[in-house]
Enzyme design. Structure first.
Site, PDB file in Angstrom:
ATOM      1  N   ARG A 158      19.165 -29.724 -66.389  1.00  0.00           N
ATOM      2  CA  ARG A 158      19.480 -28.664 -65.421  1.00  0.00           C
ATOM      3  C   ARG A 158      20.884 -28.880 -64.878  1.00  0.00           C
ATOM      4  O   ARG A 158      21.128 -29.824 -64.134  1.00  0.00           O
ATOM      5  CB  ARG A 158      18.467 -28.691 -64.274  1.00  0.00           C
ATOM      6  N   GLU A 194      10.147 -17.611 -69.218  1.00  0.00           N
ATOM      7  CA  GLU A 194       9.625 -17.916 -67.891  1.00  0.00           C
ATOM      8  C   GLU A 194       9.331 -16.671 -67.058  1.00  0.00           C
ATOM      9  O   GLU A 194       9.017 -16.768 -65.885  1.00  0.00           O
ATOM     10  CB  GLU A 194      10.564 -18.860 -67.136  1.00  0.00           C
ATOM     11  N   LYS A 207     -27.375 -44.676 -64.960  1.00  0.00           N
ATOM     12  CA  LYS A 207     -28.087 -45.916 -64.654  1.00  0.00           C
ATOM     13  C   LYS A 207     -29.394 -45.976 -65.450  1.00  0.00           C
ATOM     14  O   LYS A 207     -29.696 -46.984 -66.089  1.00  0.00           O
ATOM     15  CB  LYS A 207     -28.372 -45.962 -63.151  1.00  0.00           C
ATOM     16  N   ARG A 227     -22.903 -50.874 -66.816  1.00  0.00           N
ATOM     17  CA  ARG A 227     -22.169 -49.617 -67.021  1.00  0.00           C
ATOM     18  C   ARG A 227     -20.772 -49.972 -67.476  1.00  0.00           C
ATOM     19  O   ARG A 227     -20.328 -51.113 -67.329  1.00  0.00           O
ATOM     20  CB  ARG A 227     -22.129 -48.796 -65.738  1.00  0.00           C
ATOM     21  N   ARG A 233     -33.933 -46.042 -56.943  1.00  0.00           N
ATOM     22  CA  ARG A 233     -32.477 -46.026 -57.128  1.00  0.00           C
ATOM     23  C   ARG A 233     -32.036 -44.673 -57.677  1.00  0.00           C
ATOM     24  O   ARG A 233     -32.584 -44.177 -58.647  1.00  0.00           O
ATOM     25  CB  ARG A 233     -32.068 -47.103 -58.138  1.00  0.00           C
ATOM     26  N   CYS A 267       8.852 -27.093 -70.908  1.00  0.00           N
ATOM     27  CA  CYS A 267       9.653 -27.979 -70.071  1.00  0.00           C
ATOM     28  C   CYS A 267       9.258 -27.915 -68.608  1.00  0.00           C
ATOM     29  O   CYS A 267       9.936 -28.451 -67.752  1.00  0.00           O
ATOM     30  CB  CYS A 267      11.130 -27.674 -70.245  1.00  0.00           C
ATOM     31  N   TYR A 278       7.001 -29.556 -79.149  1.00  0.00           N
ATOM     32  CA  TYR A 278       7.193 -30.714 -78.268  1.00  0.00           C
ATOM     33  C   TYR A 278       6.853 -30.350 -76.832  1.00  0.00           C
ATOM     34  O   TYR A 278       6.768 -29.173 -76.480  1.00  0.00           O
ATOM     35  CB  TYR A 278       8.642 -31.224 -78.346  1.00  0.00           C
ATOM     36  N   SER A 301      11.841 -22.347 -74.956  1.00  0.00           N
ATOM     37  CA  SER A 301      11.276 -23.415 -74.149  1.00  0.00           C
ATOM     38  C   SER A 301      10.514 -22.741 -73.016  1.00  0.00           C
ATOM     39  O   SER A 301      11.096 -21.975 -72.245  1.00  0.00           O
ATOM     40  CB  SER A 301      12.391 -24.305 -73.610  1.00  0.00           C
ATOM     41  N   HIS A 344     -16.914 -52.376 -51.775  1.00  0.00           N
ATOM     42  CA  HIS A 344     -16.676 -50.942 -51.857  1.00  0.00           C
ATOM     43  C   HIS A 344     -15.185 -50.636 -51.896  1.00  0.00           C
ATOM     44  O   HIS A 344     -14.703 -49.895 -52.760  1.00  0.00           O
ATOM     45  CB  HIS A 344     -17.331 -50.254 -50.650  1.00  0.00           C
ATOM     46  N   MET A 368     -24.875 -42.847 -53.277  1.00  0.00           N
ATOM     47  CA  MET A 368     -26.260 -42.602 -52.871  1.00  0.00           C
ATOM     48  C   MET A 368     -26.990 -43.929 -52.741  1.00  0.00           C
ATOM     49  O   MET A 368     -26.800 -44.834 -53.544  1.00  0.00           O
ATOM     50  CB  MET A 368     -26.932 -41.675 -53.877  1.00  0.00           C
ATOM     51  N   GLY A 411       9.240 -22.305 -69.692  1.00  0.00           N
ATOM     52  CA  GLY A 411       9.474 -22.842 -68.348  1.00  0.00           C
ATOM     53  C   GLY A 411       8.259 -22.503 -67.511  1.00  0.00           C
ATOM     54  O   GLY A 411       8.204 -21.491 -66.825  1.00  0.00           O
ATOM     55  N   THR A 412       7.230 -23.358 -67.605  1.00  0.00           N
ATOM     56  CA  THR A 412       5.938 -22.967 -67.037  1.00  0.00           C
ATOM     57  C   THR A 412       5.903 -23.020 -65.510  1.00  0.00           C
ATOM     58  O   THR A 412       4.968 -22.502 -64.916  1.00  0.00           O
ATOM     59  CB  THR A 412       4.794 -23.812 -67.630  1.00  0.00           C
ATOM     60  N   ASN A 413       6.898 -23.648 -64.881  1.00  0.00           N
ATOM     61  CA  ASN A 413       6.923 -23.569 -63.404  1.00  0.00           C
ATOM     62  C   ASN A 413       7.182 -22.130 -62.980  1.00  0.00           C
ATOM     63  O   ASN A 413       6.402 -21.531 -62.243  1.00  0.00           O
ATOM     64  CB  ASN A 413       8.008 -24.467 -62.816  1.00  0.00           C
ATOM     65  N   ASP A 414       8.299 -21.591 -63.473  1.00  0.00           N
ATOM     66  CA  ASP A 414       8.613 -20.206 -63.120  1.00  0.00           C
ATOM     67  C   ASP A 414       7.610 -19.234 -63.735  1.00  0.00           C
ATOM     68  O   ASP A 414       7.243 -18.245 -63.114  1.00  0.00           O
ATOM     69  CB  ASP A 414      10.034 -19.838 -63.582  1.00  0.00           C
ATOM     70  N   GLY A 447     -21.694 -46.207 -54.875  1.00  0.00           N
ATOM     71  CA  GLY A 447     -21.979 -46.241 -53.454  1.00  0.00           C
ATOM     72  C   GLY A 447     -22.234 -44.885 -52.829  1.00  0.00           C
ATOM     73  O   GLY A 447     -22.344 -44.767 -51.623  1.00  0.00           O
TER      74      GLY A 447
HETATM   75  P1  ADP Z   1     -25.626 -48.672 -56.658  1.00  0.00           P
HETATM   76  O1  ADP Z   1     -25.682 -47.491 -57.538  1.00  0.00           O
HETATM   77  O2  ADP Z   1     -25.087 -48.398 -55.331  1.00  0.00           O
HETATM   78  O3  ADP Z   1     -25.013 -49.855 -57.341  1.00  0.00           O
HETATM   79  P2  ADP Z   1     -28.188 -49.806 -57.235  1.00  0.00           P
HETATM   80  O4  ADP Z   1     -29.302 -48.890 -57.543  1.00  0.00           O
HETATM   81  O5  ADP Z   1     -27.547 -50.467 -58.380  1.00  0.00           O
HETATM   82  O6  ADP Z   1     -27.136 -49.055 -56.334  1.00  0.00           O
HETATM   83  O7  ADP Z   1     -28.815 -50.859 -56.233  1.00  0.00           O
HETATM   84  C1  ADP Z   1     -28.137 -51.547 -55.262  1.00  0.00           C
HETATM   85  C2  ADP Z   1     -28.485 -52.988 -55.301  1.00  0.00           C
HETATM   86  O8  ADP Z   1     -29.882 -53.212 -55.288  1.00  0.00           O
HETATM   87  C3  ADP Z   1     -27.950 -53.649 -56.522  1.00  0.00           C
HETATM   88  O9  ADP Z   1     -27.265 -54.816 -56.146  1.00  0.00           O
HETATM   89  C4  ADP Z   1     -29.139 -53.983 -57.343  1.00  0.00           C
HETATM   90  O10 ADP Z   1     -28.953 -55.190 -58.001  1.00  0.00           O
HETATM   91  C5  ADP Z   1     -30.255 -54.093 -56.310  1.00  0.00           C
HETATM   92  N1  ADP Z   1     -31.530 -53.676 -56.896  1.00  0.00           N
HETATM   93  C6  ADP Z   1     -31.843 -52.465 -57.344  1.00  0.00           C
HETATM   94  N2  ADP Z   1     -33.077 -52.444 -57.888  1.00  0.00           N
HETATM   95  C7  ADP Z   1     -33.556 -53.702 -57.775  1.00  0.00           C
HETATM   96  C8  ADP Z   1     -34.766 -54.320 -58.175  1.00  0.00           C
HETATM   97  N3  ADP Z   1     -35.718 -53.645 -58.818  1.00  0.00           N
HETATM   98  N4  ADP Z   1     -34.920 -55.618 -57.902  1.00  0.00           N
HETATM   99  C9  ADP Z   1     -33.951 -56.293 -57.272  1.00  0.00           C
HETATM  100  N5  ADP Z   1     -32.784 -55.781 -56.876  1.00  0.00           N
HETATM  101  C10 ADP Z   1     -32.589 -54.482 -57.115  1.00  0.00           C
HETATM  102 MG    MG Z   2      13.120 -21.352 -64.224  1.00  0.00          MG
HETATM  103 MG    MG Z   3     -25.579 -50.834 -58.807  1.00  0.00          MG
END
Ligand code: ADP
Ligand code: MG
Ligand code: MG
Length: 886
Positions: A558, A749, A22, A336, A92, A836, A856, A768, A452, A103, A770-773, A101
């Protein structure tokens, strides 16, 4: 002095390791001039230093943080905690790999009893000010002070009820003021302290909490699931706030530059007017599609689409972007690389090559072979009528059938019992991860395509339907209703994540096919890869499927599976139970034409490509009835019909079963050891292969059977078996007058075979692996016992990194493969070598095979496309490694 803190204009996207994903992207976007609220990033090294100091922020980190804060304040012309014009920031987390989601972010930090008044006056909007303050108290208390959000939500709900409000926008400034007071009281009650009023204290408490969250339960689970190392640490981003909740000319949203579900090149996203941060992703209100932004705020929309285009061009990949509009002005808060389904990954890779954004090699590296399983999955058969229960948002494609469960623990419990389940929730949170993992599919009644549940399900390649508001879920009563229909816990549903349709009961599914884009990508893969891809196919039908998916031969056929057929098993049993060789030959004579027919079918399906046929491998008792059951039958008959021929027959059978019974069947009388003791069985099989080959040759088809002797451990075994096969071959060729191109080889094998491969290769045209065995015999694990009893614990305790039956153990088993190839080629430079085992369809193992110089890999028909792609990636990666050393 080590640098721990970087202003956004001091970093770039190459600094992921230091700034986290981020932070690195916020810096990069700042660099290219996008409207990013200014801030700074505390590095992942600072996080590690925090843990090294015994969970304390080292003074150097504190010093640099304060210095950067001063720069930020200067730049914004506001000061944290200023009672006249306060700076507010978000805190953040941001790890090196995106952990959606995992942290929590804290918004509006800097709010206190004084600054809230300043914000109210400055914005002339007290309602907004108190709303922001109460959000901050709730988020901060939850993340930092560990006060359960439940108490806050409960109070708010009671207040709404009392005042008769349907939704939050109806609350007035005075209401929010009242909420703030109550929230502070809740904090006092649960922490026995006042809510911290000093903004600098708030800031450092928040930074602490982000560092701590690196090791919270859900982060640990997510890392384990995604194989992210524990030592990376997380960075912390401190960023000045912008507000999407100041009125109806404000809003916040999330968008993908292309459709992450189908790959279609159109902007795809959602936003909420007059809302802040998490409101969109949390799925509390169902947001509006991004297209309507064009009508509501045309200028912002134009600027946003332009920014999306710019970001995609800059990163050369589809982006997932978070934005906020404050009083008509656009701000970008995150970008991202967008997570996508396999279908979208392929579509986007192919489109971007055609648009000239990336080259073919890059396109091939963009698609994760593991993900392709999604496309090689079954889907609902269109022929069957769908009686629709209701429809939601198609959040992640694919079809699934399963029993309804309403919580993550239940999903896990039932799935551990082998049941297929569909998790139905109002919405999901990171605490439901284990339930999503266990479920076939997820359905939520709230939330949009970026909620989520949707993001996580798409990442895992699971079907998902969101925002299905017609579902009235009663979690307590373990049921939901749609109109008059009530569906209870355990009832069966079928869902189609590509259309959003939910149907009750089970609907038949059909087999997958490859799309045009997929075929094109695979054609590019075929141009790149140096290693062959074959399939394991035991019958003509599998061979046809494999050929359709691009297999260049059969790497393992087989033959015992041909014996298991219900019509054949009685003949096989007759052969095993025969009292003399005449009786045995009669049974074998009956089996021969049946096997021959199968081989003809497979040769036909493979259209002249090589077919490796393994002679009988399992111990003979596998073809006989179960001993325990026989004992029960015999005992019952002894009591009820003591003189019956039935009893006589069963007693005879039991005697034979006892004779063949083994202490340790995995290491018992099987593989070439059968051929050594019962040569007539292998002779029959060899003849069936030669007759089939002769017949196909007669029809003008070029056939190349490769006859494979299993479980050889000593060269003398192979010498004998080779001779046996050669004699049969000569006889059939003399008899039919047709010359057959065939080779004889062995499976490697058991460790001794790999260690004496130089001797064995003198008798073999091919190896060949036979990596299971070979995995069983190298570790000394019997797979069924290991997987059932201790392997899981080994992986959890990190004794082993992976299940060695799924991912080849390169250090041990792999060393034997390497040794085998090297020794074998020393005495027989022409030696062909392949693999195989199931590993032949696993991307890391495939890369290893390529590096080891195998000719192969062979895998199950459905994994052939995956193997073609993985083999291409192995070549591209190796070439890249070579270039980069120059
Ligand atoms: P996550 O990694 O869970 O997406 P973020 O750090 O991106 O968490 O933040 C969660 C939400 O908070 C996002 O929707 C982001 O747009 C909003 N947010 C984060 N920083 C700011 C900021 N400086 N001003 C306004 N909104 C923010
Ligand atoms: Mg075998
Ligand atoms: Mg975010």
């Amino acid at each position: 002095m080590q640098k721990y803190v970087y202003l956004f204009n001091e970093g770039n996207s190459g600094m992921r390791d230091v700034l986290g994903g981020k932070g690195a992207n916020l810096a990069e976007m700042t660099k290219i001039g996008l409207p990013v609220p200014f801030g700074f990033t505390i590095s992942t090294q600072a996080c590690n230093a925090y843990y090294q100091a015994g969970k304390k922020i080292p003074s150097e980190v504190e010093k640099q943080t304060l210095a950067s804060l001063a720069r930020l304040e200067e730049r914004m012309g506001k000061k944290l905690g200023d009672p006249k014009d306060p700076l507010l920031v978000s805190v953040r987390s941001g790890a090196v790999f995106s952990m959606p989601g995992m942290m929590d972010t804290i918004l509006n930090l800097g709010m206190n009893d004084e600054t809230v008044e300043a914000v109210a006056t400055l914005t002339n909007n007290p309602r907004f000010a108190y709303d922001s303050y109460r959000r901050f108290i709730q988020m901060f208390s939850d993340v930092v002070l560990q006060v359960d959000v439940f108490y806050f939500e409960q109070f708010l709900e009671e207040l709404r009820e009392e005042k008769g409000y349907a939704a939050d926008p109806e609350l007035t400034a005075e209401d929010w003021q009242q909420v703030v007071a109550a929230y502070k009281e809740i904090v006092r009650k649960h922490t026995k302290k006042e809510f911290p009023q000093n903004p600098k204290d708030q800031l450092f408490l928040a930074i602490n909490a982000v560092f701590d969250s690196w090791n919270n339960q859900r982060a640990i689970v997510y890392r384990r699931l995604n194989k992210i190392p524990d030592h990376l640490g997380t960075a912390v981003n401190v960023q000045s706030m912008v507000f999407g909740n100041m009125g109806n000319d404000c809003g916040t949203g999330v968008a993908f530059t292309r459709n992450p579900s189908t790959g279609e090149a159109v902007l795809y996203g959602e936003y909420l007017v007059n809302a802040q941060g998490e409101d969109v992703v949390a799925g509390i209100r169902t947001p509006q599609p991004i297209a309507t932004l064009e009508d509501e705020m045309p200028e912002v929309y134009r600027q946003f689409t332009e920014t999306c285009r710019q970001l995609e061009q800059h990163y050369n990949d589809m982006q997932d972007i978070e934005f906020t509009v404050e009083r008509g002005k656009l701000f970008i808060l995150q970008t991202r690389t967008g997570k996508r389904t396999a279908q979208a990954a392929i579509q986007i890779a192919v489109d971007m090559v055609e648009e000239g954004i990336i080259d073919k090699k890059t396109a091939l590296l963009r698609v994760d072979p593991d993900q392709l399983n999604q496309l090689l999955h079954r889907r609902i058969d269109e022929k069957h009528e769908r009686v629709l229960l209701t429809k939601g948002l198609p959040a992640s494609p694919g079809a699934a059938t399963g029993q309804v469960v309403f919580d993550a623990d239940e999903a896990e419990q039932l799935s551990n019992k082998g049941k297929k389940v569909i998790l139905v929730r109002p919405e999901t949170t990171p605490d439901d991860i284990h339930g999503i993992v266990a479920a076939q599919a997820v359905v939520t009644s709230r939330g949009g395509m970026t909620s989520h549940a949707a993001v996580v399900a798409r990442g895992m390649g699971k079907a998902c339907i969101c925002g299905c508001e017609a579902l009235k879920i009663d979690l307590h009563g373990k049921k939901f209703s749609v109109g008059d229909t009530v569906i209870h816990y355990g009832d069966v549903l079928t869902i189609d994540g590509s259309t959003g349709e939910i149907m009750s009961g089970e609907i038949p599914m059909i087999e997958p096919e490859l799309s045009d884009e997929f075929q094109l990508l695979l054609a590019w893969a075929d141009q790149e890869r140096k290693m062959g891809v074959r399939a394991n196919a035991d019958n003509p039908e599998d061979a046809r499927k494999a050929f359709e998916f691009g297999a260049e031969g059969v790497g393992l056929c087989r033959t015992e599976h041909m014996f298991m057929d219900s019509k054949r098993i009685p003949i096989v049993q007759k052969m095993i139970l025969a009292e003399d060789s005449e009786e045995r030959m009669a049974a074998l004579d009956q089996l021969l034409p049946m096997q021959q027919g199968d081989f003809e079918g497979i040769f036909e399906a493979m259209k002249g490509h090589p077919v490796t046929i393994r002679l009988l491998d399992p111990p003979l008792h596998e073809f006989l009835p179960d001993k325990e059951e026989l004992i029960i039958d015999v005992t019952r008959l002894q009591l009820t019909e003591p003189d019956s021929p039935e009893l006589h027959k069963k007693e005879q059978l039991l005697r034979k079963v006892r004779q063949l019974d083994e202490f340790n069947p995995m290491l018992g009388h099987r593989g070439c050891r059968l051929g050594m003791i019962h040569p007539e069985i292998y002779e029959m099989q060899a003849k069936a292969i030669f007759y089939a080959a002769a017949k196909m040759a007669e029809k003008g088809m070029n056939v190349n059977p490769e006859i494979m002797i299993p479980l050889v451990g000593h060269v003398n075994e192979l010498k004998k078996m080779r001779q046996l096969v050669t004699v049969c071959g000569k006889r059939v060729q003399d008899e039919t007058g047709i010359e057959i191109n065939y080779t004889i080889g062995t499976m490697i094998e058991v460790p001794r075979a790999a260690l004496t491969a130089d001797q064995i290769a003198e008798e073999a045209d091919f190896f060949s692996f036979g990596t299971n065995d070979l995995t069983q015999t190298t570790f000394g694990y019997s797979r069924d016992d290991a997987e059932g009893k201790f392997l899981q614990a080994y992986i959890e305790q990190k004794v082993l990194q992976e299940n060695p039956f799924a991912v080849l153990d390169q250090e041990g088993v792999g060393k034997l493969v390497e040794t085998g190839v090297q020794l074998g080629r020393k005495t027989n430079p022409q030696l062909k070598a392949g693999i195989c085992g199931e590993h032949g369809g696993e991307k890391n193992s495939i890369e290893f095979c390529y590096k080891t110089g195998l000719d192969y890999v062979s895998c199950s028909p459905y994994r052939v496309p995956l193997a073609r792609l993985a083999a291409a990636q192995a070549t591209i990666k190796q070439n890249k490694a070579v270039y980069s050393t120059f």
